[in-house]
Design an enzyme around this catalytic site. Structure first.
Site, PDB file in Angstrom:
ATOM      1  N   ARG A   7       0.426  -1.028   0.254  1.00  0.00           N
ATOM      2  CA  ARG A   7       0.314   0.028   0.192  1.00  0.00           C
ATOM      3  C   ARG A   7       0.628   1.187   0.299  1.00  0.00           C
ATOM      4  NH1 ARG A   7       0.769  -2.093   4.195  1.00  0.00           N
ATOM      5  NH2 ARG A   7       0.738  -1.506   6.391  1.00  0.00           N
TER       6      ARG A   7
ATOM      7  N   LYS B 248      11.586   5.548   6.776  1.00  0.00           N
ATOM      8  CA  LYS B 248      10.450   5.735   5.566  1.00  0.00           C
ATOM      9  C   LYS B 248      10.901   7.533   4.696  1.00  0.00           C
ATOM     10  CE  LYS B 248       7.508   2.199   6.731  1.00  0.00           C
ATOM     11  NZ  LYS B 248       5.693   2.360   7.261  1.00  0.00           N
TER      12      LYS B 248
ATOM     13  N   ASP C 278      -0.494   6.973  12.850  1.00  0.00           N
ATOM     14  CA  ASP C 278      -0.884   5.125  13.219  1.00  0.00           C
ATOM     15  C   ASP C 278      -1.378   4.787  14.984  1.00  0.00           C
ATOM     16  OD1 ASP C 278       1.664   4.816  14.475  1.00  0.00           O
ATOM     17  OD2 ASP C 278       1.737   3.134  13.047  1.00  0.00           O
TER      18      ASP C 278
ATOM     19  N   CYS D  66      -2.894  -1.938  11.914  1.00  0.00           N
ATOM     20  CA  CYS D  66      -3.429  -2.183  10.179  1.00  0.00           C
ATOM     21  C   CYS D  66      -2.542  -3.605  10.507  1.00  0.00           C
ATOM     22  CB  CYS D  66      -2.377  -1.260   8.748  1.00  0.00           C
ATOM     23  SG  CYS D  66      -3.247  -0.298   8.796  1.00  0.00           S
TER      24      CYS D  66
END
Length: 253
Positions: free
Chosen positions: A70, A83, A127, A187
């Site tokens: 994703r 990241k 998150d 997730c």
């Protein structure tokens, strides 16, 4: 703007709701993106594509194989890399004229004010609630608008908050004080459809652009305190208003 920049943003400039004044405004703005994971990936792509002049990226995570389903800025060769560094490199390649600042750190109540200072808008795609509330509280204190985006499984939520304004709610008015801890569903626990992440991230980018263009272009009002809930299964979109809490610990009296 130089002729090459005018050509790059020509499809924006011809929009009556945006025009040259709106594009010039975007070039002159500073957006802070908290989290360059699922929501941050598509949001960053469209924010950079919009020509927002200065982008600050904040994230402390590294790329994992499970992200690739994703988080489309990353490739297998990026596994193990930070990241925020990988995302900043992509943005620099995509448009060298953008000013990109990357902070490989976890934002919290101790550093949020420093990291978010000077922003015209903050887009939070983190998150966990502890980070979200630290960001939201700092935005109220700094007088910075907040675009908040979240998702799980097939549902997404996007809203603009301006809790620093006397008559507007903040993110804490929405979730209250019960979620300052870091124990929340992820997730990894619940699962998420990759295309749903793209849908929510792009919606959040549009919502942040709406804030940046308020008063300059006729793209629409910022829609302060209106929570947009996207259902990817139905599909459907419904909107609810978040009332200002007079007793809110961040923006209340």
């Amino acid at each position: 703007m130089t002729p090459d920049r005018l050509d790059r943003f020509a499809r924006h400039i011809v929009l009556p709701e945006l025009g040259g004044a709106g594009q010039a405004r975007l070039v002159d703005t500073h957006l802070v993106l908290v989290g360059v994971g699922g929501i941050g990936n598509p949001a960053l792509q469209y924010l950079a594509g919009a020509g927002i002049g200065r982008l600050t990226l904040i994230d402390d995570d590294v790329v994992e194989a499970s992200n690739l389903q994703r988080q489309t800025l990353f490739a297998p060769a990026d596994i193990g890399r930070a990241k925020v560094v990988t995302a900043a490199e992509w943005a620099a390649r995509f448009d060298p004229a953008l000013h990109i600042v990357a902070h490989q750190t976890r934002i919290d109540g101790g550093n949020a004010a420093t990291l978010l200072a000077g922003a015209d808008v903050v887009l939070d795609g983190s998150d966990n609630f502890a980070t979200r509330l630290a960001v939201a509280d700092a935005c109220v204190a700094l007088g910075v608008p907040l675009t908040s985006a979240a998702l799980g499984r097939f549902q997404g939520q996007v809203a603009n908050f301006a809790g620093h304004l006397p008559d507007q709610s903040c993110y804490r008015c929405f979730v209250g004080d019960a979620f300052d801890a870091e124990d929340c569903d992820t997730c990894a626990d619940q699962g998420v459809l990759g295309a749903m992440v793209g849908m929510v991230g792009a919606f959040a980018a549009m919502h942040a652009i709406r804030v940046l263009l308020a008063g300059v272009a006729t793209l629409g009002d910022p829609q302060w305190g209106r929570l947009h809930v996207l259902d990817g299964l139905a599909p459907s979109l419904r909107t609810m208003r978040i009332a200002k809490d007079p007793a809110c610990g961040a923006c209340g009296a």
